[in-house]
Design a protein around this motif. Sequence first.
Motif, mmCIF file in Angstrom:
data_model
loop_
_atom_site.group_PDB
_atom_site.id
_atom_site.type_symbol
_atom_site.label_atom_id
_atom_site.label_comp_id
_atom_site.label_asym_id
_atom_site.label_seq_id
_atom_site.Cartn_x
_atom_site.Cartn_y
_atom_site.Cartn_z
ATOM 1 N N THR A 1 0.779 -1.190 -0.018
ATOM 2 C CA THR A 1 -0.143 -0.100 -0.043
ATOM 3 C C THR A 1 0.864 1.242 0.073
ATOM 4 O O THR A 1 1.904 1.090 0.388
ATOM 5 N N ASN A 2 0.450 2.448 -0.298
ATOM 6 C CA ASN A 2 1.106 3.532 -0.444
ATOM 7 C C ASN A 2 0.436 4.625 0.633
ATOM 8 O O ASN A 2 0.693 5.678 0.479
ATOM 9 N N VAL A 3 -0.478 4.071 1.455
ATOM 10 C CA VAL A 3 -1.330 4.873 2.322
ATOM 11 C C VAL A 3 -1.088 4.530 3.643
ATOM 12 O O VAL A 3 -1.072 3.426 3.977
ATOM 13 N N TYR A 4 -0.445 5.286 4.473
ATOM 14 C CA TYR A 4 -0.027 4.779 5.917
ATOM 15 C C TYR A 4 -1.173 4.394 6.793
ATOM 16 O O TYR A 4 -0.682 3.631 7.726
ATOM 17 N N LYS A 5 -2.294 4.998 6.568
ATOM 18 C CA LYS A 5 -3.506 4.584 7.403
ATOM 19 C C LYS A 5 -3.820 3.052 6.880
ATOM 20 O O LYS A 5 -4.322 2.342 7.707
ATOM 21 N N ASP A 6 -3.824 2.834 5.755
ATOM 22 C CA ASP A 6 -4.140 1.469 5.439
ATOM 23 C C ASP A 6 -3.275 0.515 5.975
ATOM 24 O O ASP A 6 -3.585 -0.628 6.145
ATOM 25 N N ALA A 7 -1.810 0.761 5.924
ATOM 26 C CA ALA A 7 -0.902 -0.047 6.422
ATOM 27 C C ALA A 7 -1.169 -0.607 7.904
ATOM 28 O O ALA A 7 -0.864 -1.413 8.182
ATOM 29 N N ALA A 8 -1.475 0.959 8.673
ATOM 30 C CA ALA A 8 -1.767 0.651 10.078
ATOM 31 C C ALA A 8 -2.983 -0.486 10.169
ATOM 32 O O ALA A 8 -3.028 -1.099 11.413
ATOM 33 N N GLN A 9 -3.984 -0.300 9.409
ATOM 34 C CA GLN A 9 -5.133 -1.127 9.393
ATOM 35 C C GLN A 9 -4.673 -2.601 9.221
ATOM 36 O O GLN A 9 -5.173 -3.437 9.866
ATOM 37 N N ILE A 10 -3.662 -2.850 8.164
ATOM 38 C CA ILE A 10 -3.256 -4.053 8.021
ATOM 39 C C ILE A 10 -2.507 -4.784 9.304
ATOM 40 O O ILE A 10 -2.539 -5.922 9.351
ATOM 41 N N CYS A 11 -1.785 -3.739 9.585
ATOM 42 C CA CYS A 11 -0.802 -4.277 10.662
ATOM 43 C C CYS A 11 -1.505 -4.369 12.195
ATOM 44 O O CYS A 11 -0.963 -4.632 13.188
ATOM 45 N N THR A 12 -3.177 -4.006 12.197
ATOM 46 C CA THR A 12 -3.688 -4.309 13.549
ATOM 47 C C THR A 12 -3.863 -5.750 13.685
ATOM 48 O O THR A 12 -4.406 -6.423 12.865
ATOM 49 N N THR B 1 5.302 11.971 10.214
ATOM 50 C CA THR B 1 3.559 11.774 10.816
ATOM 51 C C THR B 1 3.299 10.288 10.224
ATOM 52 O O THR B 1 2.464 9.603 11.215
ATOM 53 N N ALA B 2 3.667 9.491 9.406
ATOM 54 C CA ALA B 2 3.343 8.415 8.829
ATOM 55 C C ALA B 2 4.160 7.373 10.077
ATOM 56 O O ALA B 2 3.113 6.695 10.383
ATOM 57 N N ILE B 3 5.163 7.691 10.123
ATOM 58 C CA ILE B 3 5.944 6.269 11.046
ATOM 59 C C ILE B 3 5.323 6.483 12.716
ATOM 60 O O ILE B 3 4.927 5.732 13.090
ATOM 61 N N THR B 4 5.055 7.906 13.020
ATOM 62 C CA THR B 4 4.676 8.178 14.353
ATOM 63 C C THR B 4 3.151 7.665 14.582
ATOM 64 O O THR B 4 2.803 6.825 15.387
ATOM 65 N N TYR B 5 2.363 7.798 13.385
ATOM 66 C CA TYR B 5 0.814 7.091 13.479
ATOM 67 C C TYR B 5 1.203 5.526 13.335
ATOM 68 O O TYR B 5 0.327 4.969 14.124
ATOM 69 N N LEU B 6 2.055 4.885 12.571
ATOM 70 C CA LEU B 6 2.039 3.470 12.735
ATOM 71 C C LEU B 6 2.533 3.243 14.081
ATOM 72 O O LEU B 6 1.998 1.950 14.550
ATOM 73 N N ARG B 7 3.486 3.545 14.582
ATOM 74 C CA ARG B 7 4.034 3.383 15.830
ATOM 75 C C ARG B 7 3.151 3.357 16.995
ATOM 76 O O ARG B 7 2.693 2.703 17.936
ATOM 77 N N LYS B 8 2.075 4.353 16.864
ATOM 78 C CA LYS B 8 0.982 4.709 17.745
ATOM 79 C C LYS B 8 -0.367 3.493 17.735
ATOM 80 O O LYS B 8 -0.677 3.022 18.739
ATOM 81 N N LYS B 9 -0.675 3.295 16.693
ATOM 82 C CA LYS B 9 -1.537 2.422 16.104
ATOM 83 C C LYS B 9 -1.396 1.008 16.260
ATOM 84 O O LYS B 9 -2.090 0.088 16.502
ATOM 85 N N CYS B 10 0.054 0.742 15.986
ATOM 86 C CA CYS B 10 0.430 -0.889 15.791
ATOM 87 C C CYS B 10 1.527 -1.075 16.698
ATOM 88 O O CYS B 10 2.783 -0.935 16.249
ATOM 89 N N PRO B 11 1.473 -1.295 17.905
ATOM 90 C CA PRO B 11 2.604 -1.659 18.978
ATOM 91 C C PRO B 11 3.352 -2.714 18.428
ATOM 92 O O PRO B 11 4.649 -2.867 18.570
ATOM 93 N N SER B 12 2.661 -3.765 17.649
ATOM 94 C CA SER B 12 3.349 -4.969 17.573
ATOM 95 C C SER B 12 3.895 -4.796 15.997
ATOM 96 O O SER B 12 3.699 -5.461 15.197
ATOM 97 N N VAL B 13 4.686 -3.954 15.847
ATOM 98 C CA VAL B 13 5.276 -3.735 14.394
ATOM 99 C C VAL B 13 6.817 -3.392 14.426
ATOM 100 O O VAL B 13 7.172 -2.830 15.333
ATOM 101 N N TYR B 14 7.538 -3.789 13.434
ATOM 102 C CA TYR B 14 8.846 -3.582 13.219
ATOM 103 C C TYR B 14 9.208 -2.657 11.946
ATOM 104 O O TYR B 14 8.863 -3.457 10.920
ATOM 105 N N ILE B 15 9.434 -1.771 11.922
ATOM 106 C CA ILE B 15 9.642 -0.805 10.900
ATOM 107 C C ILE B 15 11.088 -0.834 10.135
ATOM 108 O O ILE B 15 12.086 -0.228 11.043
#
Length: 400
Positions: free
Chosen positions: A28-39, A61-75
């Motif tokens: 995906t190229n949308v970070y909110k979609d990535a966050a939804q996938i990584c939930t 903005t994107a990385i901070t959002y991912l880190r906040k929404k998806c604690p179980s993620v390795y970037i």
Amino acid sequence: MIGVVYLGNNLKTQERLKYIPGQLVRMTNVYKDAAQICTPHVSNEHFLVFYERNILNEDITAITYLRKKCPSVYIVLITNTMTDEERNVYIKCGINDTIQQEASVTELNKKIQFISERESVLFSNEAPWRGILKFKIPIWKRLFDIVGSIIAIIVTSPIFIITAIAIKLESKGPVLFKSKRVGTNYTIFDFLKFRSMYVDAEHQLKELSKEHNQYRDQESNEPKSTITAPLGDQAEMAMMDMGMESEMMISDEEIMLVGDDFVVAESDFNKQKEEEINNAFVKIEDDPRVTKVGKFIRKYSIDELPQLFNILRGDMSIVGNRPLPLYEAEKLTSDSSIDRFMAPAGLTGLWQVEERGRGGTMSAEERKQLDITYGQTYNFMLDMKIILRTFKAFVQKGNV
């Protein structure tokens, strides 16, 4: 296996990720979609996100959002060169690792496998961490180090005094020698030893290591194959048209790595890199830089006594993997070598007693594997066995 997500719009990277064996990479190229996938949809579900570097403010903005929404993620940030300031910004907002934009399918797959194999450590609830793999010394080992080092300092204090006087009488310079060493978690600290060399010894190391390094003796006598033929302008343009700029050409017999001005077989490239890693350890035989007092204190390991203060300070343990000089440690940062530093650093260890048992001969690869084995299996009984074997080998016939 962990889930893998690509966040970006680089067509070349997308194409490579499609060919990761046995791995479906969602893109995906949308970070909110990535966050939804990584939930996570089930417990203990973890994700690896390959994040294609873009504009700094948008990335924050994107990385901070991912880190906040998806604690179980390795970037993993896909990037090339960065300034120190940019690197610090990306680390603070939550990047765990980086990989080159030109990384091959093999390199991308190795990164996925490396993170998958360490899933229990990277995503531990006890250490929801934001950076590098972290080793924490057990309480029993730290208590043993404190008590043991204090007793040893008191018992050996007369040897400290006599050695210091002997060093001062023979040659000019400080009694103690401090060098930067890399220990547990790649931590750099001041490593203490009684000075056993003349004061200009380090300046002679580069020349001597080329001629006398015993770990280089195992290199092949065959000539190294590196640059085979320059590319012409037409060939480079054809490569770019095929979407293979500075990438790889695949034939029926061999994979060829193509750079700006060379073509090299992948097997030759890998061999050269392996030799560089194998030669990371430098050990000089019959070193002319050593003083007369230095030879004596080295023979009986007296030069190591000041490291008791390193142990007391917490830089290292009584038993562990030997801390390495910076010029050696910098060559051991590949995935296959990292486990060596995810273990206690020590005054004595498994490879030292094994090497003495073999008469002081051991390849760099054997040494590295013993360090990794110790890090994976150490316990109180193993430490006691190593200490006992060290005492038995205390009086040595030669330098090791």
